[in-house]
Design a protein around this motif. Structure first.
Motif, PDB file in Angstrom:
ATOM      1  N   ASN A   6       0.812  -1.221   0.000  1.00  0.00           N
ATOM      2  CA  ASN A   6       0.000   0.000   0.000  1.00  0.00           C
ATOM      3  C   ASN A   6       0.846   1.273   0.000  1.00  0.00           C
ATOM      4  N   ASN A   8       2.067   4.821  -1.014  1.00  0.00           N
ATOM      5  CA  ASN A   8       1.537   6.083  -1.526  1.00  0.00           C
ATOM      6  C   ASN A   8       2.700   7.043  -1.740  1.00  0.00           C
ATOM      7  N   ASN A  24      -1.777   3.370  -2.961  1.00  0.00           N
ATOM      8  CA  ASN A  24      -1.946   2.004  -2.453  1.00  0.00           C
ATOM      9  C   ASN A  24      -1.353   0.965  -3.407  1.00  0.00           C
ATOM     10  N   GLY A  61       2.402   3.544   3.590  1.00  0.00           N
ATOM     11  CA  GLY A  61       2.702   2.171   3.218  1.00  0.00           C
ATOM     12  C   GLY A  61       4.000   1.705   3.850  1.00  0.00           C
TER      13      GLY A  61
END
Length: 257
Positions: A6, A8, A24, A61
């Protein structure tokens, strides 16, 4: 095993030039896997390598290696486990040092330096053995300055240095792009042999569709921060250069060859 979970990443946040690249985004690389990543300019290829190496922070993330979260580690801390070969042959070696001195530095990666000689004469034969694998005659030029070598020779030396002490992960950042076609193929064949023989988990970013198709166990095509194609095993073997080129043309991006 490497995991990006995930992720970003936004560039120039809060400005007129804001660009949300990853939203993500997740990627997993199994032990011993050789992944080739291709895609358009700005698709996120090199950014993936920068995030893994710690050269670029993420906005959200996590990055884990062998189950350990390395997201907060600085790049020099990750360097003991992650090796990287760059596009520019000059970045992987020290031009003012000899081949022997460069290899000695690489051989001491992640080790503490004490009051001892930097050059280990007992390893000299081992260095010659490793260099002989290149087929470039460098095993007889240990006293030659790295800066006196051709681009292809320096890149091959950089590859040997990056894998002399087996890393948990090898990152190849368009490492054949600056070479002439013959040298490019030579370095690519060497890469394939080293990765297979040592079983090194490898992620290679390349614009060369032929290399992406012919080498590695898995091919990922990136576009606008997303993996639009992810093939491995028999699925990858069925695809040809023309198949990948067709997809490139469908999304109107430059193929790189």
């Amino acid at each position: 095993m490497l995991r990006l979970d995930n992720i970003n990443k936004t560039f120039n946040a809060g400005t007129i030039d804001e660009n949300i690249l990853f939203r993500n985004f997740s990627l997993e690389a199994a032990d011993g896997e050789f992944i080739g990543i291709i895609g358009s300019n700005g698709s996120g290829k090199t950014t993936i390598l920068n995030i893994i190496s710690g050269d670029m922070p993420v906005d959200g993330g996590s990055v884990t290696l062998d189950g350990r979260d390395i997201s907060k580690l600085k790049n020099f801390r990750r360097a003991s486990e992650i090796s990287r070969v760059f596009q520019n042959p000059a970045l992987g070696t020290c031009p003012s040092m000899t081949i022997w001195e460069n290899l000695s530095l690489a051989d001491n990666k992640a080790k503490a330096y004490g009051l001892s000689f930097g050059l280990n004469r007992k390893r000299k034969d081992f260095y010659r053995e490793q260099l002989s694998l290149l087929g470039m005659g460098l095993e007889n030029r240990l006293e030659t300055l790295a800066g006196a070598l051709s681009g292809g020779q320096r890149q091959a030396l950089a590859l040997i240095m990056a894998t002399l002490v087996k890393p948990k992960l090898l990152l190849l950042d368009e490492h054949t792009a600056a070479l002439d076609p013959k040298s490019s193929d030579t370095v690519m064949q060497l890469t394939d042999r080293i990765v297979k023989e040592k079983g090194i988990t490898t992620i290679m970013v390349t614009h060369n569709l032929r290399h992406a198709v012919e080498y590695g166990t898995r091919t990922i095509m990136m576009h606008s921060g997303n993996a639009i194609l992810d093939l491995s095993g028999k699925e990858k073997e069925k695809e040809s250069i023309d198949d990948f080129l067709k997809i490139f043309n469908e999304i109107s991006i430059e193929c790189g060859n």
